[in-house]
Design a protein around this motif. Structure first.
Motif, mmCIF file in Angstrom:
data_model
loop_
_atom_site.group_PDB
_atom_site.id
_atom_site.type_symbol
_atom_site.label_atom_id
_atom_site.label_comp_id
_atom_site.label_asym_id
_atom_site.label_seq_id
_atom_site.Cartn_x
_atom_site.Cartn_y
_atom_site.Cartn_z
ATOM 1 N N LYS A 1 -9.033 -1.502 5.301
ATOM 2 C CA LYS A 1 -9.876 -0.322 5.130
ATOM 3 C C LYS A 1 -9.144 0.966 5.495
ATOM 4 O O LYS A 1 -9.643 2.062 5.236
ATOM 5 N N ASP A 2 -7.975 0.838 6.094
ATOM 6 C CA ASP A 2 -7.235 2.000 6.570
ATOM 7 C C ASP A 2 -6.376 2.557 5.434
ATOM 8 O O ASP A 2 -5.269 2.094 5.175
ATOM 9 N N GLN A 3 -6.895 3.568 4.760
ATOM 10 C CA GLN A 3 -6.194 4.126 3.598
ATOM 11 C C GLN A 3 -4.923 4.886 3.974
ATOM 12 O O GLN A 3 -4.078 5.154 3.119
ATOM 13 N N SER A 4 -4.758 5.210 5.236
ATOM 14 C CA SER A 4 -3.547 5.926 5.650
ATOM 15 C C SER A 4 -2.297 5.046 5.512
ATOM 16 O O SER A 4 -1.181 5.540 5.455
ATOM 17 N N ILE A 5 -2.498 3.721 5.423
ATOM 18 C CA ILE A 5 -1.366 2.803 5.245
ATOM 19 C C ILE A 5 -0.607 3.143 3.959
ATOM 20 O O ILE A 5 0.614 3.033 3.891
ATOM 21 N N LEU A 6 -1.356 3.527 2.913
ATOM 22 C CA LEU A 6 -0.739 3.828 1.627
ATOM 23 C C LEU A 6 -0.151 5.224 1.556
ATOM 24 O O LEU A 6 0.514 5.577 0.575
ATOM 25 N N GLY A 7 -0.418 6.038 2.550
ATOM 26 C CA GLY A 7 0.094 7.405 2.527
ATOM 27 C C GLY A 7 -0.820 8.301 1.718
ATOM 28 O O GLY A 7 -1.837 7.882 1.167
ATOM 29 N N SER A 8 -0.445 9.557 1.574
ATOM 30 C CA SER A 8 -1.262 10.533 0.867
ATOM 31 C C SER A 8 -1.050 10.413 -0.635
ATOM 32 O O SER A 8 -0.033 9.907 -1.098
ATOM 33 N N ASN A 9 -2.024 10.917 -1.397
ATOM 34 C CA ASN A 9 -1.920 10.898 -2.864
ATOM 35 C C ASN A 9 -0.934 11.960 -3.351
ATOM 36 O O ASN A 9 -0.792 12.985 -2.752
ATOM 37 N N THR B 1 4.499 8.908 -5.584
ATOM 38 C CA THR B 1 4.310 8.612 -4.170
ATOM 39 C C THR B 1 4.483 7.121 -3.903
ATOM 40 O O THR B 1 4.560 6.310 -4.833
ATOM 41 N N GLN B 2 4.510 6.770 -2.622
ATOM 42 C CA GLN B 2 4.581 5.363 -2.238
ATOM 43 C C GLN B 2 3.364 4.610 -2.756
ATOM 44 O O GLN B 2 3.471 3.466 -3.206
ATOM 45 N N ARG B 3 2.218 5.255 -2.728
ATOM 46 C CA ARG B 3 0.999 4.643 -3.256
ATOM 47 C C ARG B 3 1.163 4.319 -4.742
ATOM 48 O O ARG B 3 0.766 3.243 -5.206
ATOM 49 N N ASP B 4 1.755 5.243 -5.490
ATOM 50 C CA ASP B 4 1.983 5.024 -6.918
ATOM 51 C C ASP B 4 2.911 3.835 -7.154
ATOM 52 O O ASP B 4 2.667 2.995 -8.031
ATOM 53 N N LYS B 5 4.007 3.775 -6.397
ATOM 54 C CA LYS B 5 4.976 2.690 -6.561
ATOM 55 C C LYS B 5 4.334 1.337 -6.274
ATOM 56 O O LYS B 5 4.570 0.355 -6.990
#
Length: 304
Positions: A296-304, A109-113
């Motif tokens: 604090k907005d975790q939606s910026i990183l997208g879903s896991n 995911t984008q979060r992983d990258k």
């Protein structure tokens, strides 16, 4: 994610080494039968390098260099394991991680990258600072630091004191009165003092005044050997203190302070490197209009 990774690594090593130990126990009765096989075991290889492949997982290599890197990052208790058990444990960990990583790469995911890029930068910056610090520590640098700090140092006074620390002034006053009336300081410390020195009769050992908080140090500085003073208030509570003795101490030998000097040199080198590299970098900040609370907005990183 990083915390889970560290936990996984520890669990993998523990589980693997425990499994190996159990397997060893199970094989014990067959030791005699295996003795002949051990005589024909493969000779130790002499062509090993960081690129030596020790296993593959679905065709992906695991190398000796990877194993050494994992080993170097383990807590001390794992590094003390017997070589054979640690080797097998580290190898099993890397096999598990490689298999899981291959699975994750199919859904990265984008979060992983982003996490991988952050970890890469953190590792590289840490490696640069370690290199900088290690390079700065030379015999010449240590000697220079020692000379600057101690070459012309005059003998300094050290103090040996004991104290009793309690929560209130009233308690301290009562204890001081008991001592003035003949009470044993050490016994009263063991009975009443609230800090770790209580078990030793309140004995604080030898110290320089700058090692103590100011109200306490100021009082001790004006005391005579054997004198008891107090109550003295510090941020830690109310003290009754007894000066047990004083002595003059020469400057320490280089060997006695080498580690401290090396630490100071390393810290100074790191600070200079950070200041220099940031000062030379072309930095453009584009933060106008960004609310700091967005972190604090975790939606910026997208879903896991």
């Amino acid at each position: 994610m990083p915390n889970l990774t560290k936990l996984f690594a520890s669990v993998a090593i523990c589980a693997m080494t425990a499994g190996i130990a159990q397997a060893d126990d199970a094989k014990a009765p067959a030791a005699a039968a295996d003795a002949a096989k051990s005589e024909t075991a493969a000779k130790p290889r002499t062509d090993l390098s960081a690129d030596t492949v020790v296993a593959t997982v679905n065709g992906q290599d695991i190398t000796l260099g990877m194993m050494q890197t994992v080993r170097d990052g383990l807590p001390a208790q794992y590094q003390q394991l017997p070589d054979d058990k640690l080797f097998q444990g580290v190898l099993e960990q890397l096999i598990q991680q490689t298999a899981l990583a291959q699975l994750e790469e199919k859904r990265i995911t984008q979060r992983d990258k982003i996490a991988l890029e952050v970890q890469k930068r953190a590792y590289l910056s840490g490696a640069m600072l370690n290199y900088t610090a290690d390079k700065a520590v030379t015999d010449e640098a240590v000697q220079k630091a020692y000379d600057a700090k101690y070459a012309k140092a005059e003998p300094t006074k050290e103090y040996h004191a004991a104290h009793i620390i309690v929560k209130t002034k009233e308690e301290a006053e009562k204890i001081k009165k008991e001592i003035d009336n003949g009470g044993d300081f050490a016994e009263l410390a063991k009975k009443n003092s609230t800090d770790g020195a209580a078990a030793n009769g309140g004995d604080l050992g030898w110290f320089k005044l700058d090692a103590m908080v100011k109200p306490f140090a100021d009082e001790v500085a004006g005391m005579k050997d054997g004198e008891v003073a107090g109550p003295i208030q510090t941020q830690y509570g109310w003290h009754v203190v007894k000066l047990l003795g004083t002595k003059m101490v020469d400057a320490p030998k280089l060997a006695d302070v080498r580690k401290k000097l090396e630490g100071d040199i390393r810290q100074e080198a790191v600070q200079k490197r950070v200041k220099a590299v940031v000062g030379e970098a072309k930095i453009d900040k584009m933060t106008d209009g960004i609310d700091p609370s967005v972190l604090k907005d975790q939606s910026i990183l997208g879903s896991n």
